[in-house]
Design a protein around this motif. Structure first.
Motif, PDB file in Angstrom:
ATOM      1  N   LYS A  19      -6.724   0.878   4.504  1.00  0.00           N
ATOM      2  CA  LYS A  19      -7.841   0.266   3.953  1.00  0.00           C
ATOM      3  C   LYS A  19      -7.080  -1.278   3.496  1.00  0.00           C
ATOM      4  O   LYS A  19      -6.113  -1.148   3.034  1.00  0.00           O
ATOM      5  CB  LYS A  19      -8.521   0.901   2.890  1.00  0.00           C
ATOM      6  CG  LYS A  19      -9.143   2.064   3.115  1.00  0.00           C
ATOM      7  CD  LYS A  19      -9.953   2.563   1.969  1.00  0.00           C
ATOM      8  CE  LYS A  19     -10.630   4.006   2.331  1.00  0.00           C
ATOM      9  NZ  LYS A  19      -9.768   5.115   2.531  1.00  0.00           N
ATOM     10  N   PRO A  20      -7.906  -2.280   3.780  1.00  0.00           N
ATOM     11  CA  PRO A  20      -7.212  -3.487   3.137  1.00  0.00           C
ATOM     12  C   PRO A  20      -7.049  -3.248   1.516  1.00  0.00           C
ATOM     13  O   PRO A  20      -7.817  -2.804   0.958  1.00  0.00           O
ATOM     14  CB  PRO A  20      -8.482  -4.546   3.348  1.00  0.00           C
ATOM     15  CG  PRO A  20      -9.086  -3.966   4.413  1.00  0.00           C
ATOM     16  CD  PRO A  20      -9.237  -2.427   4.117  1.00  0.00           C
ATOM     17  N   GLY A  21      -6.022  -3.572   1.007  1.00  0.00           N
ATOM     18  CA  GLY A  21      -5.880  -3.583  -0.199  1.00  0.00           C
ATOM     19  C   GLY A  21      -5.667  -4.610  -1.136  1.00  0.00           C
ATOM     20  O   GLY A  21      -5.748  -5.746  -0.677  1.00  0.00           O
ATOM     21  N   SER A  22      -4.989  -4.529  -2.271  1.00  0.00           N
ATOM     22  CA  SER A  22      -4.896  -5.535  -3.377  1.00  0.00           C
ATOM     23  C   SER A  22      -3.631  -6.260  -2.963  1.00  0.00           C
ATOM     24  O   SER A  22      -3.389  -7.248  -3.340  1.00  0.00           O
ATOM     25  CB  SER A  22      -4.761  -5.397  -4.614  1.00  0.00           C
ATOM     26  OG  SER A  22      -3.961  -4.014  -4.857  1.00  0.00           O
ATOM     27  N   TYR A  23      -2.911  -5.685  -1.995  1.00  0.00           N
ATOM     28  CA  TYR A  23      -1.435  -6.403  -1.616  1.00  0.00           C
ATOM     29  C   TYR A  23      -1.395  -6.353  -0.012  1.00  0.00           C
ATOM     30  O   TYR A  23      -1.402  -5.745   0.698  1.00  0.00           O
ATOM     31  CB  TYR A  23      -0.293  -5.451  -1.904  1.00  0.00           C
ATOM     32  CG  TYR A  23      -0.135  -5.185  -3.615  1.00  0.00           C
ATOM     33  CD1 TYR A  23       0.399  -6.189  -4.233  1.00  0.00           C
ATOM     34  CD2 TYR A  23      -0.574  -4.230  -4.147  1.00  0.00           C
ATOM     35  CE1 TYR A  23       0.688  -6.078  -5.405  1.00  0.00           C
ATOM     36  CE2 TYR A  23      -0.527  -3.909  -5.420  1.00  0.00           C
ATOM     37  CZ  TYR A  23       0.113  -5.126  -6.235  1.00  0.00           C
ATOM     38  OH  TYR A  23       0.260  -4.781  -7.379  1.00  0.00           O
ATOM     39  N   PRO A  24      -1.970  -7.701   0.553  1.00  0.00           N
ATOM     40  CA  PRO A  24      -1.818  -8.000   1.742  1.00  0.00           C
ATOM     41  C   PRO A  24      -0.838  -7.478   2.745  1.00  0.00           C
ATOM     42  O   PRO A  24      -0.932  -7.259   4.011  1.00  0.00           O
ATOM     43  CB  PRO A  24      -2.273  -9.111   2.150  1.00  0.00           C
ATOM     44  CG  PRO A  24      -1.890  -9.781   0.755  1.00  0.00           C
ATOM     45  CD  PRO A  24      -1.950  -9.013  -0.274  1.00  0.00           C
ATOM     46  N   ASP A  25       0.601  -7.582   2.075  1.00  0.00           N
ATOM     47  CA  ASP A  25       1.678  -7.125   2.777  1.00  0.00           C
ATOM     48  C   ASP A  25       2.149  -5.545   2.826  1.00  0.00           C
ATOM     49  O   ASP A  25       3.161  -5.330   3.025  1.00  0.00           O
ATOM     50  CB  ASP A  25       2.866  -7.855   2.282  1.00  0.00           C
ATOM     51  CG  ASP A  25       3.372  -7.636   0.872  1.00  0.00           C
ATOM     52  OD1 ASP A  25       2.272  -7.069   0.285  1.00  0.00           O
ATOM     53  OD2 ASP A  25       4.466  -7.955   0.355  1.00  0.00           O
ATOM     54  N   GLU A  26       1.016  -4.797   2.487  1.00  0.00           N
ATOM     55  CA  GLU A  26       1.408  -3.419   2.476  1.00  0.00           C
ATOM     56  C   GLU A  26       0.335  -2.711   3.236  1.00  0.00           C
ATOM     57  O   GLU A  26      -0.835  -3.017   3.373  1.00  0.00           O
ATOM     58  CB  GLU A  26       1.133  -2.864   1.062  1.00  0.00           C
ATOM     59  CG  GLU A  26       2.555  -3.414   0.228  1.00  0.00           C
ATOM     60  CD  GLU A  26       2.244  -2.630  -1.268  1.00  0.00           C
ATOM     61  OE1 GLU A  26       3.318  -3.063  -2.084  1.00  0.00           O
ATOM     62  OE2 GLU A  26       1.606  -2.100  -1.642  1.00  0.00           O
ATOM     63  N   ASP A  27       0.671  -1.466   3.716  1.00  0.00           N
ATOM     64  CA  ASP A  27      -0.189  -0.352   4.273  1.00  0.00           C
ATOM     65  C   ASP A  27       0.099   0.785   3.581  1.00  0.00           C
ATOM     66  O   ASP A  27       1.188   1.109   3.427  1.00  0.00           O
ATOM     67  CB  ASP A  27      -0.013  -0.610   5.913  1.00  0.00           C
ATOM     68  CG  ASP A  27      -0.591  -1.527   6.689  1.00  0.00           C
ATOM     69  OD1 ASP A  27      -1.340  -2.162   6.315  1.00  0.00           O
ATOM     70  OD2 ASP A  27       0.056  -1.725   7.805  1.00  0.00           O
ATOM     71  N   ASP A  28      -1.083   1.617   3.049  1.00  0.00           N
ATOM     72  CA  ASP A  28      -0.919   2.893   2.975  1.00  0.00           C
ATOM     73  C   ASP A  28      -1.197   3.819   3.955  1.00  0.00           C
ATOM     74  O   ASP A  28      -2.375   3.829   4.263  1.00  0.00           O
ATOM     75  CB  ASP A  28      -1.724   3.051   1.521  1.00  0.00           C
ATOM     76  CG  ASP A  28      -1.171   2.534   0.453  1.00  0.00           C
ATOM     77  OD1 ASP A  28       0.013   2.086   0.149  1.00  0.00           O
ATOM     78  OD2 ASP A  28      -1.954   2.376  -0.661  1.00  0.00           O
ATOM     79  N   PHE A  29      -0.390   4.695   4.279  1.00  0.00           N
ATOM     80  CA  PHE A  29      -0.787   5.731   5.397  1.00  0.00           C
ATOM     81  C   PHE A  29      -0.603   7.000   4.573  1.00  0.00           C
ATOM     82  O   PHE A  29       0.132   7.502   4.037  1.00  0.00           O
ATOM     83  CB  PHE A  29       0.395   5.647   6.600  1.00  0.00           C
ATOM     84  CG  PHE A  29       0.608   4.430   7.152  1.00  0.00           C
ATOM     85  CD1 PHE A  29      -0.389   3.999   8.073  1.00  0.00           C
ATOM     86  CD2 PHE A  29       1.455   3.530   6.961  1.00  0.00           C
ATOM     87  CE1 PHE A  29      -0.416   2.932   8.955  1.00  0.00           C
ATOM     88  CE2 PHE A  29       1.362   2.298   7.658  1.00  0.00           C
ATOM     89  CZ  PHE A  29       0.454   2.312   8.925  1.00  0.00           C
ATOM     90  N   LEU A  30      -2.010   7.586   4.870  1.00  0.00           N
ATOM     91  CA  LEU A  30      -2.239   9.026   4.221  1.00  0.00           C
ATOM     92  C   LEU A  30      -2.815   9.902   5.288  1.00  0.00           C
ATOM     93  O   LEU A  30      -3.631   9.479   6.412  1.00  0.00           O
ATOM     94  CB  LEU A  30      -3.314   9.208   2.895  1.00  0.00           C
ATOM     95  CG  LEU A  30      -2.743   8.317   1.781  1.00  0.00           C
ATOM     96  CD1 LEU A  30      -3.547   7.179   1.544  1.00  0.00           C
ATOM     97  CD2 LEU A  30      -2.949   9.577   0.725  1.00  0.00           C
ATOM     98  N   THR A  31      -2.263  11.343   5.378  1.00  0.00           N
ATOM     99  CA  THR A  31      -3.005  12.157   6.269  1.00  0.00           C
ATOM    100  C   THR A  31      -4.227  12.626   5.482  1.00  0.00           C
ATOM    101  O   THR A  31      -4.492  12.134   4.430  1.00  0.00           O
ATOM    102  CB  THR A  31      -2.334  13.473   6.184  1.00  0.00           C
ATOM    103  OG1 THR A  31      -1.900  13.948   4.912  1.00  0.00           O
ATOM    104  CG2 THR A  31      -0.951  13.145   7.038  1.00  0.00           C
TER     105      THR A  31
END
Length: 151
Positions: free
Chosen positions: A44-56
């Motif tokens: 999901k777009p987060g508060s940090y545009p240079d990060e991605d959170d990958f969750l199962t």
């Protein structure tokens, strides 16, 4: 799909799980496609545009990836099973146990030189923090971080 799957640390390069890999310098869009195909919830777009959170979907595996432009720069392993040569680095271990296992493998820890918390293992170019290092309780592992900028 990947709920009980073990990831492997590849020092200074990234992490792998079967044919799936998260590697330094990897393209962001290619990584997003590969992680989505492997069953990770799209970030999901987060508060940090240079990060991605990958969750199962069951949240048993959580990997945060930080980018320099469109290329992977940092990999934070926050939940799941991560191993190096059969040694558990995240789940089912403690920092005290890791210190003993690393010593037997002739690997060392030092106070971190590039992050605010945790201990660095220079030989593997990783930082490992305990829950208590970041304000929690216990000797369990909070994260394992790999970075292309490891010092």
């Amino acid at each position: 799909m990947l709920a009980n799957t073990s990831w492997q640390l590849v020092p200074r390069q990234g992490i792998t799980c079967g044919t799936l890999q998260v590697s330094m310098g990897q393209n962001r869009e290619a990584l997003r496609k590969a992680m989505g195909a492997a069953g990770f919830v799209p970030p999901k777009p987060g508060s940090y545009p240079d990060e991605d959170d990958f969750l199962t979907a069951d949240k048993s595996t959580f990997i945060r990836v930080r980018y320099d432009g469109s290329k992977v720069q940092d990999i934070e392993f926050l939940a799941g099973t991560l191993k190096y040569q059969g040694v558990d680095l995240h789940r089912n271990t403690s920092f005290a146990k890791l210190k003993r296992q690393f010593k037997a493998m002739k690997l060392s820890f030092r106070n971190t030189k590039w992050l605010g918390d945790g201990q660095d293992c220079p030989e593997l170019a990783i930082n490992i923090a305990r829950h208590e290092d970041v304000g929690g309780d216990g000797d369990g592992i909070e994260w394992v971080i790999l970075s292309s900028t490891f010092k």
